[in-house]
Design a protein around this motif. Sequence first.
Motif, PDB file in Angstrom:
ATOM      1  N   PHE A  46       0.864  -1.169   0.000  1.00  0.00           N
ATOM      2  CA  PHE A  46       0.000   0.000   0.000  1.00  0.00           C
ATOM      3  C   PHE A  46       0.904   1.223   0.000  1.00  0.00           C
ATOM      4  O   PHE A  46       1.945   1.239   0.648  1.00  0.00           O
ATOM      5  CB  PHE A  46      -0.961   0.021   1.192  1.00  0.00           C
ATOM      6  N   LYS A  47       0.518   2.179  -0.808  1.00  0.00           N
ATOM      7  CA  LYS A  47       1.347   3.365  -0.992  1.00  0.00           C
ATOM      8  C   LYS A  47       2.763   2.903  -1.306  1.00  0.00           C
ATOM      9  O   LYS A  47       2.966   2.161  -2.254  1.00  0.00           O
ATOM     10  CB  LYS A  47       1.234   4.286   0.207  1.00  0.00           C
ATOM     11  N   GLU A  48       3.750   3.256  -0.511  1.00  0.00           N
ATOM     12  CA  GLU A  48       5.128   2.823  -0.781  1.00  0.00           C
ATOM     13  C   GLU A  48       5.624   1.845   0.267  1.00  0.00           C
ATOM     14  O   GLU A  48       6.829   1.690   0.451  1.00  0.00           O
ATOM     15  CB  GLU A  48       6.032   4.052  -0.865  1.00  0.00           C
ATOM     16  N   HIS A  49       4.708   1.173   0.924  1.00  0.00           N
ATOM     17  CA  HIS A  49       5.062   0.264   2.018  1.00  0.00           C
ATOM     18  C   HIS A  49       4.650  -1.157   1.656  1.00  0.00           C
ATOM     19  O   HIS A  49       3.589  -1.376   1.103  1.00  0.00           O
ATOM     20  CB  HIS A  49       4.344   0.716   3.297  1.00  0.00           C
ATOM     21  N   THR A  50       5.509  -2.121   1.965  1.00  0.00           N
ATOM     22  CA  THR A  50       5.208  -3.530   1.728  1.00  0.00           C
ATOM     23  C   THR A  50       5.337  -4.292   3.039  1.00  0.00           C
ATOM     24  O   THR A  50       6.269  -4.064   3.812  1.00  0.00           O
ATOM     25  CB  THR A  50       6.184  -4.129   0.686  1.00  0.00           C
ATOM     26  N   LEU A  51       4.396  -5.185   3.276  1.00  0.00           N
ATOM     27  CA  LEU A  51       4.414  -6.045   4.457  1.00  0.00           C
ATOM     28  C   LEU A  51       4.452  -7.499   4.026  1.00  0.00           C
ATOM     29  O   LEU A  51       3.779  -7.889   3.068  1.00  0.00           O
ATOM     30  CB  LEU A  51       3.143  -5.869   5.295  1.00  0.00           C
ATOM     31  N   VAL A  52       5.205  -8.306   4.745  1.00  0.00           N
ATOM     32  CA  VAL A  52       5.164  -9.755   4.580  1.00  0.00           C
ATOM     33  C   VAL A  52       4.057 -10.239   5.509  1.00  0.00           C
ATOM     34  O   VAL A  52       4.069  -9.922   6.705  1.00  0.00           O
ATOM     35  CB  VAL A  52       6.515 -10.398   4.965  1.00  0.00           C
ATOM     36  N   VAL A  53       3.086 -10.972   4.969  1.00  0.00           N
ATOM     37  CA  VAL A  53       1.958 -11.416   5.786  1.00  0.00           C
ATOM     38  C   VAL A  53       1.795 -12.933   5.714  1.00  0.00           C
ATOM     39  O   VAL A  53       1.977 -13.545   4.665  1.00  0.00           O
ATOM     40  CB  VAL A  53       0.630 -10.743   5.361  1.00  0.00           C
TER      41      VAL A  53
END
Length: 157
Positions: A46-53
């Motif tokens: 989202f936007k410029e952020h990435t999460l490992v889920v």
Amino acid sequence: MSETTQNITLLLLTSLAVSFIFLSDAPQEASQSCSHTPLPVSEVAFKEHTLVVELATTVVARECGLSYRKEIKEGHGMLFVFEKEGYHGIWMEHMRFPIDIIWLDEALRVVSIKENVSPDSFPEVFSPSAPALYVLEVNAGEVSSHSFFVGDTIFLR
């Protein structure tokens, strides 16, 4: 019903009740069923952020969630995937750290957010203000530090 039959019935019901209390109240048994065997992993952006889920796609994985864990790493989270949209409630039973909860609809649009939910809030149940198909749990503070807002869209990778 004879007095003997009544006594036996009462004894059986009492035994069942005591067994139920011990089985349902045993944290070590719940902890074992929530052994946190590795779940499928994906990324959300989202936007410029990435999460490992981690993907909680089964009933057991969704019920266990992040319970019994000491923490989740920065930049990580858990994405709960439900079979159909609804007002899926989240509670903090056996949680050890605060989280932000983000509910998403079928199009992965944010429909509701609850920030900084404390483990001490259990048994309160937190539900979205609109139906959701997904629930994203992240470390407390992620929502504000990355400017998540209702209406934003995330992307699965």
